[in-house]
Structures are given as C-alpha cells and as structure tokens.
Design a protein around this motif. Structure first.
Motif, PDB file in Angstrom:
ATOM      1  N   ASN A 142      45.553  55.814  46.147  1.00  0.00           N
ATOM      2  CA  ASN A 142      44.178  55.887  46.629  1.00  0.00           C
ATOM      3  C   ASN A 142      43.183  55.648  45.494  1.00  0.00           C
ATOM      4  O   ASN A 142      42.205  54.924  45.669  1.00  0.00           O
TER       5      ASN A 142
ATOM      6  N   ILE B 208      43.107  51.936  44.639  1.00  0.00           N
ATOM      7  CA  ILE B 208      42.415  51.158  45.672  1.00  0.00           C
ATOM      8  C   ILE B 208      40.910  51.383  45.598  1.00  0.00           C
ATOM      9  O   ILE B 208      40.129  50.433  45.687  1.00  0.00           O
ATOM     10  N   GLN B 209      40.499  52.618  45.407  1.00  0.00           N
ATOM     11  CA  GLN B 209      39.067  52.916  45.354  1.00  0.00           C
ATOM     12  C   GLN B 209      38.386  52.302  44.130  1.00  0.00           C
ATOM     13  O   GLN B 209      37.164  52.135  44.123  1.00  0.00           O
ATOM     14  N   SER B 210      39.149  51.930  43.124  1.00  0.00           N
ATOM     15  CA  SER B 210      38.561  51.354  41.913  1.00  0.00           C
ATOM     16  C   SER B 210      38.443  49.834  41.974  1.00  0.00           C
ATOM     17  O   SER B 210      37.956  49.223  41.025  1.00  0.00           O
TER      18      SER B 210
ATOM     19  N   PRO C 250      37.196  46.600  44.580  1.00  0.00           N
ATOM     20  CA  PRO C 250      36.626  46.168  45.860  1.00  0.00           C
ATOM     21  C   PRO C 250      37.569  45.305  46.711  1.00  0.00           C
ATOM     22  O   PRO C 250      37.587  45.433  47.935  1.00  0.00           O
TER      23      PRO C 250
ATOM     24  N   GLN D 225      39.953  47.588  48.352  1.00  0.00           N
ATOM     25  CA  GLN D 225      39.268  48.347  49.407  1.00  0.00           C
ATOM     26  C   GLN D 225      39.177  47.505  50.677  1.00  0.00           C
ATOM     27  O   GLN D 225      39.393  48.014  51.789  1.00  0.00           O
ATOM     28  N   GLU D 226      38.876  46.227  50.508  1.00  0.00           N
ATOM     29  CA  GLU D 226      38.784  45.331  51.666  1.00  0.00           C
ATOM     30  C   GLU D 226      40.150  45.207  52.350  1.00  0.00           C
ATOM     31  O   GLU D 226      40.243  45.265  53.579  1.00  0.00           O
TER      32      GLU D 226
ATOM     33  N   GLU E 129      42.475  47.405  52.331  1.00  0.00           N
ATOM     34  CA  GLU E 129      42.735  48.694  52.982  1.00  0.00           C
ATOM     35  C   GLU E 129      42.037  48.758  54.345  1.00  0.00           C
ATOM     36  O   GLU E 129      42.598  49.267  55.320  1.00  0.00           O
TER      37      GLU E 129
ATOM     38  N   HIS F  22      41.659  59.131  59.088  1.00  0.00           N
ATOM     39  CA  HIS F  22      40.941  58.846  57.837  1.00  0.00           C
ATOM     40  C   HIS F  22      40.157  60.059  57.341  1.00  0.00           C
ATOM     41  O   HIS F  22      40.168  60.371  56.152  1.00  0.00           O
TER      42      HIS F  22
END
Length: 183
Positions: A101, A104-106, A108, A111-112, A114, A150
């Motif tokens: 996580n 992924i959060q670091s 973009p 994130q897309e 995901e 989520h």
C-alpha cells in the motif's frame, strides 16, 4: 518459496529501500536469486509484482457469493460477507500488505492501476450477484460492497486493533444504521 513469491518479496524490499522508480527488474531478479527471464515468465513488467493480475481477490469473493446464496439475504450483505471470507489473507500478511500500500500510494501510475483493479473487482462481484439478483441491484450492491471494503481497508491500515473482518463488519453496520432504513 516459489519464484513468483521470491520475486514479490524482493520487489517489495527494493521498492521500500530505493523507491519504485529507482528499482530495476534486473535488481529484483538478482535479489530473488532468479534470472530476468524467470521474472518475465511470472510478470509482464515490474508493476505486475504489486497487483493481483489473476483477480484472486475477486474470484474468492465471487466463489463465496455463489456458494452461500440465501434467498433471504440481501445482495449487499452477501457481498460484504464475501469480503469478510477472504480477509484472513490480509491479516496474515499485514506487513506485506502495508508495504504494498505504501509503495502504491507513493506513485501516481500505481494509484491509477489500483483504481482500475477496483473496477475489475466490482465486475467480479456484480457478475456473481447477477446470477441470482437483478442486474442493476447486483451492480449497486457490488459497488457499495467494494466501497465498504475500501473504507474498512483504510481503517485497518491505520490501526491493528481490529482485524480486517471486524473493520468490514463495523463499516457495514455504520452503513446499515445510517442509511439503510432512514425515512
């Protein structure tokens, strides 16, 4: 440990140490003790290491829905119970899930990806519900269930006090008491 699991563990370690962008496939393969060719037999690119490309999560929830259909049960409740049924994986792999996580959060682009994975998850749940419920109701229940998942997942990330199953049921109860039967 299988080569796929070794590669996933090596990638997570390197992504956390060096960052996603600064890590190469060659470094991942080397740390895992395999060749780049082995890497590309398992994954199409380095981002695949982080994602459930076989939609195992969606398949698990869908299988639960199919195997536990009850004419008396509302589709949203059944879908949430499907997520509860697969939640042990998250609790049993907490450190790995948290690292994934964070990676992924670091980034973009991750994130897309995901978000796109979330759409595949909605489709899996919708398809399994549609076998017995109206298609519009099935899609609505699937979308709500994924949002409940989520929200519970975010709460689970922030605090280890409750299991993911407990967080799922807490968020579902919040929905049920706040929106379900409001006049």
């Amino acid at each position: 440990m299988k080569s796929k699991e070794k590669l996933q563990a090596a990638a997570a370690k390197l992504f956390m140490e060096k960052g996603y962008e600064n890590t190469t496939v060659q470094e991942i393969a080397s740390l895992a003790g395999v060749t780049e060719r082995t890497f590309f037999r398992q994954f199409k690119d380095k981002s695949d290491v982080l994602f459930d490309t076989n939609n195992e999560l969606g398949q698990g929830v869908a299988a639960f829905i199919t195997n536990n259909f009850d004419v008396e049960k509302k589709p949203l409740k059944l879908a949430v119970e499907g997520f509860v049924s697969i939640s042990e994986f998250f609790d049993g792999s907490r450190e790995r899930v948290l690292a994934r996580n964070q990676i992924i959060q670091s980034n973009p682009d991750l994130q897309e990806r995901e978000l796109l994975k979330g759409q595949v998850l909605i489709a899996s749940v919708t398809n399994s519900l549609s076998a017995t419920y109206d298609s519009d109701l099935s899609e609505l229940a699937a979308r709500f269930a994924v949002e409940i998942f989520h929200m519970a997942f975010i709460k689970w990330i922030k605090s280890a006090e409750k299991s993911l199953a407990e967080q799922l049921l807490t968020v579902y109860e919040l929905y049920e008491h706040s929106f379900c039967c409001v006049d």
